[in-house]
Scaffold this active site. Structure first.
Site, short mmCIF file in Angstrom:
data_model
loop_
_atom_site.label_atom_id
_atom_site.label_comp_id
_atom_site.label_asym_id
_atom_site.label_seq_id
_atom_site.Cartn_x
_atom_site.Cartn_y
_atom_site.Cartn_z
N HIS A 280 0.85 -1.20 0.00
CA HIS A 280 0.00 0.00 0.00
C HIS A 280 0.89 1.24 0.00
O HIS A 280 1.88 1.31 0.73
CB HIS A 280 -0.89 -0.02 1.24
N ASN A 281 0.52 2.24 -0.82
CA ASN A 281 1.29 3.49 -0.91
C ASN A 281 2.79 3.20 -0.89
O ASN A 281 3.55 3.67 -0.03
CB ASN A 281 0.91 4.43 0.24
N GLU A 310 1.74 0.32 -5.53
CA GLU A 310 0.77 1.39 -5.73
C GLU A 310 1.45 2.68 -6.14
O GLU A 310 2.50 3.04 -5.59
CB GLU A 310 -0.04 1.60 -4.45
N ASP A 312 0.39 6.69 -6.48
CA ASP A 312 -0.55 7.80 -6.33
C ASP A 312 -0.07 8.93 -7.22
O ASP A 312 0.91 9.60 -6.90
CB ASP A 312 -0.60 8.27 -4.87
N HIS A 324 1.58 11.40 -1.40
CA HIS A 324 0.31 11.17 -0.73
C HIS A 324 -0.43 12.49 -0.68
O HIS A 324 -0.09 13.37 0.11
CB HIS A 324 0.54 10.62 0.68
N GLU A 358 -3.58 5.09 -8.53
CA GLU A 358 -4.60 5.99 -8.00
C GLU A 358 -4.44 7.30 -8.76
O GLU A 358 -3.47 8.03 -8.57
CB GLU A 358 -4.41 6.19 -6.50
#
Length: 1202
Positions: A280-281, A310, A312, A324, A358
């Site tokens: 995640h992230n 991931e 973003d 983020h 994302e």
């Protein structure tokens, strides 16, 4: 010749890298170190440079190097890789010898390849060992042949063997008749022998090693562990010491390595049949709020076997960036990330990588993203289906070497959800701290009418002010002396008379004549001389010097320089040597009180409303005894410090040269749980809070609260029973596992009082319970934390809707413009804020003003939020170029928990706490057999904590994304699951789960295995800070049923503790062996009886081996700890199996040997005489073996905390 830049992470005092910690050697100019030389000072060619990445944490250290030629660089690259592989594959005896040499050289100051008694004592403390007495250590020193107070390496090796053999109670295990062979005398390391055939029987019957029927393989294994080459014969014999070394070795691991090998036949199922290692992230190296984003985080995750990362993506200046959103995390270029992924995607595993994107970029920058993907990845990028007419997803084998994009596709339903992380306003504010009387910078967010703020920032590393006062905590700095030069001369003279008068013995002090200068006083040729340390300034920076041509940024750096380099004058040349220590330096500190009672100290601390406030006092009537009184968890606590000789002892093993040294240490390291010594309670601070009561009271009202205060009113301190307990006395509670005990008052002797079953305030053992919140009431705290944009990082909350807001243009506390929040009901309660600029402060003011004006109009506010969300959803756009790159992972954003219609090309993403309901479990399992699902942490986990992945794996979820940068139980479970199948990042779900008739509830009622585990001993445990470990071991079964077992605490020995027999065994039942883990956690108990993590090892149950086994330990990030291991006895047995896997008597062993054609007699190792096995039956017993397994853990409280 090999050189590295002077700005490397290594200091001049530690210019070495341990081969054991090297993770990668990367050619080229691949680190930030090289960026510092873009001005042309570094002349090394790209191809003659390389970087070593090393360490055991998530973020690795770097050593950037440049060779004189490309050919020389290539030799180093090849040589380092060979050495790294050799270190990884080296047998345990070689690793022990290497480790011993490193330890000896680490303390050997003379570089003579030998070690003195003084150095040995320092070394033993550093490796977690406290000798029983000085006499016993001297006896061993002489026994190994130490001469002239020194040991050479061979003697040091012998001494190590003697120390490790001290705990020879382990060998009592092999004197029982139930053992496959029986040891003789074990008083000394070489008192008896383990013969070749004895060892073979041990491997076959005790360890269940089928390969051991080949005597040649047994002989080869024994030869590896024999130190003496003269004994490496066709009939090798172990000494008992060598046999012990084997038991603790990685060659005797509890884990069956065949489960770590790749099974190519298992890689041909559709992707939807696998658990996929997911992050995640991925770009973050720390928390979700302020940490650094780095391409190296992608490299680290990919090399750890992660297959879904991931990205973003946000709009950047001219090109896409990754960070983020709506936070202070740093930003990195999208293109740099893609290049890093391309370089490292298939180093650890050749199977497909999924990029979960994302998207927050406008259409134009999405087109840039698509171009970069195509240009960088080339043929690796999957842009067409593997089979046009397929009805299921392709297999990992079919997708080998491919990169798959998960991104919105125009043909799939669009839309975007509101990003809840975005508050009405976020950024940095300075908040006035009435305790410290200073402004501290905090990250703040205004959301839902409240101001949330995080912990204050630490000082920046490159802030020169941080180093200006370093000398104040040094022993050589004496502060302003009453008699100035005369006192300095007296101190140096007396010290030199007592200690031998070495030239260069010195102290420093403020100048008596010049306000900003200092004086250096030192001993030379039998008398004291003085030099003035002058100061000057360049702009805002101050510098110091002895000679005009050599300037230093601080007094500390000047002194350090002249301790390493000679001070040259016309008449002499001299290097500063020993420092003259201050006589009781704590007497000059405001936090020290020589005449303060315990009650007065508590009164002082209760006035200071901050955890971390502290003072040190001399205990009444005891001149060599002191106490730290401090605030922790809102309460006042005391900790005793004893002066022994010239040292100050905290606990039993943590020593400091002075109380000042102690305070400085615990300013940087937690003293109690996560609390450091932060706020010195000086008489001035006490007076301040005595007169300004409102200032202190501010921290106790609900205008300004700690996050842990946001909870319903509970019965005072509720705890839940982890184990059952039967009362031994009339004033004790009896309770079963799971019982809730209310209104608990904690006593200091390991026994607490509480209310249970209608009986009030009876005693119960504290180690049988765990603290909980009241689950019978609405989870108000949980809901508030869900809404808290800072999550666990939140330090406090101010409800702006209950305040008046004022802009103080006249300023306050040294700031020209201040924003004040004033409580509506109590005007005296104020909260002062400041920003970097007037414009920024005005923006905060506007947001705050709007909140106060609409506080009475909630309906209007709610309607506005809904309208904003609708507008955001309408603006969702996807570039055609990006859409064309999406083949299989097409996200569905609406009605994700409806499973009546779906295709295999879809992927559904769920927040951890918004999964389909239990009523849809069967449908969800069905969906997961056909299409993909991904789960990720809720937004409130801003500290990058993780959730339990097991329930989601059990539902068939494929990509359970975790924060790899966090070392916790759940990343350790993830590492254990994906340690299987060659660390490819793909683990095939069990056939049972892939069947349409799978009923998870029914399967969980079936017991598949019983496991009995007993902890025997440990070796080479990590050292916790400055003290010697007092370890204990937790064994935990993780899966559908979670069960725990704890050993007793072993005091002050982290090198070779032994939990002596008879020790309780942990007994576990396993329902789902494919998805159940056995976890060993080694903690140490600190002076407050709190557990501190030392090491862990986590294994899938299906790969565990029975017998006397070594458990190789890892750190929190699942990196190997050098030589650290447990020795356990473990028996894994299929439930209901008629024949015991562990032969519990020599009679059974004899019968089994006869069945397999083995020798029908046992051998006594000591006498080597055949003897018949006795007939009596002495089975090993375990909890629940006679019927249904009891859940109760039988733990004696006195054993638990001796």
């Amino acid at each position: 010749m090999l050189t590295w830049d002077a700005l490397s992470t290594l200091t001049s005092q530690n210019e070495k890298v341990d081969l054991f910690e090297i993770r990668e050697v990367r050619p080229g100019r691949n680190s930030k170190d090289f960026e510092r030389f873009k001005d042309g000072k570094d002349k090394h060619d790209e191809n003659s440079c390389f970087t070593i990445f090393y360490g055991s944490l998530f973020v690795l250290n770097t050593l950037s190097l440049g060779a004189d030629s490309v050919q020389e660089a290539q030799k180093w690259l090849t040589g380092l890789e060979l050495l790294r592989q050799e270190t990884l594959e080296a047998p345990t005896p070689v690793l022990i010898e290497s480790w011993l040499r490193k330890q000896m050289y680490s303390v050997n100051q003379t570089k003579t390849h030998s070690i003195s008694m003084k150095e040995l004592k320092v070394l033993l403390a550093s490796i977690n060992y406290k000798p029983p007495s000085s006499r016993s250590l001297k006896d061993k020193f002489q026994e190994v042949g130490g001469k002239k107070d020194r040991l050479d390496f061979a003697q040091f090796h012998k001494l190590y063997n003697l120390i490790m053999f001290e705990q020879n109670e382990i060998l009592d295990e092999f004197k029982r008749e139930s053992c496959a062979f029986i040891l003789g005398n074990t008083d000394k390391p070489e008192a008896s022998a383990v013969l070749l055939h004895d060892f073979q029987r041990f491997l076959i019957y005790q360890q269940k090693e089928s390969w051991a029927s080949d005597l040649n393989q047994v002989r080869e294994l024994m030869t590896t562990f024999i130190d003496d080459t003269m004994r490496k014969t066709n009939d090798p014999e172990f000494t008992v010491s060598e046999f012990l070394s084997f038991l603790f070795s990685k060659e005797n691991s509890v884990w069956n390595e065949k489960f770590s090998e790749i099974c190519n036949l298992d890689m041909n199922n559709p992707l939807s049949h696998y658990w996929i290692n997911s992050s995640h992230n991925t770009y973050l190296t720390g928390d979700q709020l302020r940490s650094e984003s780095s391409t190296e985080a992608y490299v680290r995750c990919l090399r750890l076997g992660c297959r879904c990362v991931e990205l973003d993506c946000w709009e950047g200046p001219g090109e896409p960036i990754i960070y983020h959103g709506w936070t202070r995390t740093t930003r990195i270029k999208f293109e740099d990330v893609v290049k890093a992924i391309n370089d490292h995607a298939f180093v650890t595993s050749e199977f497909p990588v999924i990029l979960s994107i994302e998207e927050h970029c406008p259409v134009e920058q999405q087109r840039q993203m698509a171009r970069i993907f195509r240009d960088v990845f080339g043929d690796k990028l999957l842009t067409e289906p593997v089979e046009e007419m397929a009805e299921q997803l392709p297999s990992p084998t079919q997708l080998r070497g491919k990169i798959i994009l998960k991104h919105k596709k125009l043909s799939v339903e669009g839309g975007i959800t509101r990003d809840l992380r975005k508050g009405q306003k976020q950024g940095d504010l300075e908040i006035w701290d009435p305790v410290d009387q200073r402004w501290n910078k905090h990250y703040c967010v205004i959301s839902e009418d409240k101001l949330y703020y995080a912990e204050e920032y630490e000082e920046e590393e490159d802030d020169p002010r941080k180093f200006q006062d370093l000398h104040l905590s040094e022993p050589w700095f004496h502060g302003r002396l009453k008699e100035g030069r005369v006192m300095a001369e007296r101190l140096i003279h007396d010290y030199c008379v007592e200690n031998g008068g070495i030239d260069g013995t010195f102290l420093a002090r403020p100048s008596d004549t010049y306000v900003k200068d200092f004086t250096l006083s030192f001993w030379r040729s039998g008398r004291v001389q003085h030099c003035r340390i002058r100061s000057g300034s360049e702009g805002p920076h101050t510098y110091f010097y002895l000679t005009p041509n050599l300037h230093f940024p601080s007094v500390y750096s000047l002194i350090q320089h002249y301790r390493e380099n000679p001070l040259r004058c016309q008449d002499f040349e001299l290097r500063l040597t020993g420092a003259v220590p201050q006589p009781d330096p704590h007497l000059q500190k405001g936090w020290f009180y020589s005449n303060l009672s315990r009650g007065q100290a508590e009164d002082y601390l209760l006035r200071i409303p901050r955890d971390g406030a502290f003072l040190i006092r001399q205990r009444e009537g005891e001149p060599d005894s002191f106490a730290i009184t401090f605030r922790g968890d809102g309460k006042v606590k005391h900790c005793r410090v004893q002066k022994e000789g010239n040292m100050y002892l905290l606990g039993t093993t943590t020593e400091f040269e002075s109380l000042v040294d102690l305070v400085e240490y615990f300013r940087k390291k937690p003293l109690y749980r996560k609390i450091k010594l932060r706020y010195p309670v000086t008489p001035e601070l006490v007076d301040h809070f005595s007169t300004e009561k409102d200032c202190a009271f501010l921290y106790e009202v609900k205008t300004y609260v700690e996050p842990n205060e946001i909870e319903p009113i509970l019965p005072q301190s509720t705890v839940r029973a982890v184990y059952s307990y039967q009362a031994k006395n009339p004033d004790e509670h009896s309770f079963s596992k799971g019982a809730l005990i209310h209104n608990v008052s904690k006593q200091s002797n390991g026994w607490w009082k509480g209310d249970y079953g209608g009986r009030l305030q009876l005693f119960f053992p504290s180690n049988f319970v765990e603290e909980v919140s009241n689950n019978t009431k609405p989870d108000v705290k949980g809901q508030d934390m869900e809404d808290n944009p800072l999550g666990e990082l939140c330090k406090g909350v101010v409800d702006i809707s209950k305040c008046n807001i004022q802009n103080l243009r006249s300023g306050k506390n040294g700031k020209p413009n201040v924003l004040t929040l004033q409580d509506v009901e109590q005007d005296s309660l104020q909260f002062d804020l400041a920003a970097d600029s007037l414009e920024e402060l005005f923006e905060w003011y506007q947001v705050g003003w709007n909140i106060t004006q609409r506080a009475m109009n909630d309906k209007y506010y709610q309607e506005r939020v809904i309208r904003q969300q609708e507008e955001v959803e309408k603006k969702a756009e996807v570039a055609m170029e990006m859409s064309d790159l999406v083949v299989y992972c097409q996200p569905l954003s609406k009605e994700k928990d409806r499973f009546d219609r779906y295709t295999y090309k879809q992927i559904r993403s769920f927040v951890e706490n918004k999964m389909p309901g239990k009523s849809r479990t069967r449908e969800f399992l069905c969906y997961n057999r056909k299409a993909l699902s991904r789960v990720y942490p809720k937004g409130q986990r801003v500290e990058s904590s993780n959730y339990d992945p097991y329930p989601l794996w059990a539902l068939g979820c494929h990509m359970v994304a975790l924060n790899f940068q966090t070392a916790d139980k759940y990343t350790q479970l993830n590492s254990a699951l994906f340690s299987q199948n060659g660390r490819t990042g793909y683990v095939l779900q069990p056939e049972l789960m892939r069947d349409d008739g799978y009923e998870p509830q029914q399967e969980r009622k079936k017991v598949k295995y019983d496991i009995v585990v007993r902890v025997i001993a440990a070796r080479h445990l990590p050292k916790p800070g400055r003290s010697i470990a007092s370890p204990f071991v937790e064994i935990e079964l993780c899966g559908h049923d979670e069960e725990k077992f704890k050993t007793m605490v072993y005091r002050d020995n982290g090198l070779n503790p032994v939990w002596k027999s008879p020790a309780d065994s942990a007994v576990f039942t396993v329902h789902e062996p494919e998805l159940t883990f056995l976890r060993f956690v080694v903690n140490e108990e600190d002076m407050f009886s709190d557990p501190n993590f030392l090491a862990q090892a986590t294994f899938p149950v299906k790969g565990i081996r029975s017998g006397y086994r070594s458990v190789p330990l890892k750190n929190g990030y699942s990196e190997d700890l050098e030589l650290a291991s447990l020795l356990v006895f473990i028996n894994v047995q299929q439930s209901g199996k008629a024949e015991e896997e562990l032969y519990s008597s020599s009679g059974q062993l004899k019968k089994k040997q006869a069945e397999v054609g083995g020798e029908p007699f046992l051998y006594d190792t000591h006498t080597n005489i055949q003897r018949a096995a006795p007939r009596q039956h002495n089975p090993l017993t375990r909890e629940g073996s006679g019927g249904e397994r009891t859940k109760e853990k039988k733990i004696n409280n006195n054993k638990f905390y001796p």
